[in-house]
Write an enzyme that holds these catalytic residues in place. Structure first.
Site, PDB file in Angstrom:
ATOM      1  CB  CYS A  87      -0.969   0.003   1.183  1.00  0.00           C
ATOM      2  SG  CYS A  87      -0.433   0.918   2.628  1.00  0.00           S
ATOM      3  CD  GLU A  88      -0.591   5.385  -3.715  1.00  0.00           C
ATOM      4  OE1 GLU A  88       0.098   5.003  -4.676  1.00  0.00           O
ATOM      5  OE2 GLU A  88      -1.480   6.240  -3.798  1.00  0.00           O
ATOM      6  CG  HIS A  89      -2.257   5.535   1.608  1.00  0.00           C
ATOM      7  ND1 HIS A  89      -3.443   4.891   1.338  1.00  0.00           N
ATOM      8  CD2 HIS A  89      -2.168   6.547   0.711  1.00  0.00           C
ATOM      9  CE1 HIS A  89      -4.045   5.493   0.315  1.00  0.00           C
ATOM     10  NE2 HIS A  89      -3.293   6.483  -0.072  1.00  0.00           N
ATOM     11  CG  HIS A  90      -0.055   2.863   6.127  1.00  0.00           C
ATOM     12  ND1 HIS A  90      -1.276   2.754   5.485  1.00  0.00           N
ATOM     13  CD2 HIS A  90      -0.239   3.747   7.134  1.00  0.00           C
ATOM     14  CE1 HIS A  90      -2.170   3.530   6.087  1.00  0.00           C
ATOM     15  NE2 HIS A  90      -1.567   4.146   7.088  1.00  0.00           N
ATOM     16  CD  GLN A 128      -8.414  -4.333  -2.826  1.00  0.00           C
ATOM     17  OE1 GLN A 128      -8.007  -4.301  -1.663  1.00  0.00           O
ATOM     18  NE2 GLN A 128      -9.486  -5.014  -3.186  1.00  0.00           N
ATOM     19  CG  HIS A 156      -5.530  -3.419   2.471  1.00  0.00           C
ATOM     20  ND1 HIS A 156      -4.935  -2.542   1.589  1.00  0.00           N
ATOM     21  CD2 HIS A 156      -6.512  -4.048   1.778  1.00  0.00           C
ATOM     22  CE1 HIS A 156      -5.540  -2.634   0.406  1.00  0.00           C
ATOM     23  NE2 HIS A 156      -6.502  -3.538   0.504  1.00  0.00           N
ATOM     24  CB  CYS A 158      -1.858  -0.339   6.543  1.00  0.00           C
ATOM     25  SG  CYS A 158      -3.106  -0.264   5.264  1.00  0.00           S
TER      26      CYS A 158
HETATM   27 ZN   LIG Z   1      -2.097   1.405   4.015  1.00  0.00          ZN
END
Ligand SMILES: [Zn+2]
Length: 195
Positions: A87-90, A128, A156, A158
């Protein structure tokens, strides 16, 4: 660039990322001189390059390398394709299954190429939703079928390991083009993948 086993690591990138990982591990309160951690920054640098190798691979080229003229025009389904992405956020993993279907329009594609397309887009920093669209658009624009459908079910880390800690939740995304925009065709596909 052809799809192949990732063996060659860029030395400059490995060195730069390794040095940064060493500092990150120290900032987190660890002792990088500890025996088990001595080679960790280098291993992590290589692992991250492996997990993001999709930036250097071309999914269109993969599909075009195995397209064949064929009159078959019924639904082709490849289900339960294993998915591993970040995931590109975490920058934490998300993983699950991808189900793909298409209805040929004069051309079919080698079935093993569809999981490869999934891998190429999955081995990048992702969400996703965008991953679903990219797989869909790539197949639609390259193979030009009568229709294409993609469903992704993923967990996920995260969400599971931090934050809300919903450990059993699965996120489902889907996209449909062409014939699959018709409800009957879409339902037939969903039934065949057990949804
Ligand atoms: Zn994430």
């Amino acid at each position: 660039m052809p799809y192949k086993v990732f063996e060659e690591y860029n030395m400059q990138v490995t060195d730069d990322v390794k040095d940064r990982y060493k500092r990150i591990i120290e900032d987190l309160g660890e002792d990088t001189k500890r025996d088990g951690l001595l080679k960790t920054p280098e291993r992590a640098a290589k692992a991250m390059q492996f997990l993001t190798q999709g930036y250097h691979q071309d999914p269109v080229e993969i599909l075009e390398s195995a397209m064949f003229e064929e009159s078959y025009d019924e639904m082709v389904i490849v289900k339960d394709i294993e998915l591993y992405s970040l995931c590109e956020h975490h920058m934490l993993p998300f993983f699950g299954k991808v189900h793909i279907a298409y209805i040929p329009n004069g051309q079919i594609v080698g079935l093993s190429k569809l999981p490869r397309v999934v891998d190429i887009f999955a081995r990048r920093l992702q969400v996703q939703e965008r991953l679903t669209e990219q797989i869909l658009d790539c197949i639609n624009d390259t193979l030009k079928p009568q229709g294409v459908a993609v469903v992704i079910e993923a967990s996920h880390m995260c969400m599971m390991m931090r934050g809300v800690q919903k450990q059993n939740s699965i996120t489902t995304t889907s996209g449909f083009r062409g014939q699959f925009e018709k409800i009957e065709t879409r339902n037939e596909f969903l039934k065949l993948i057990g949804k």
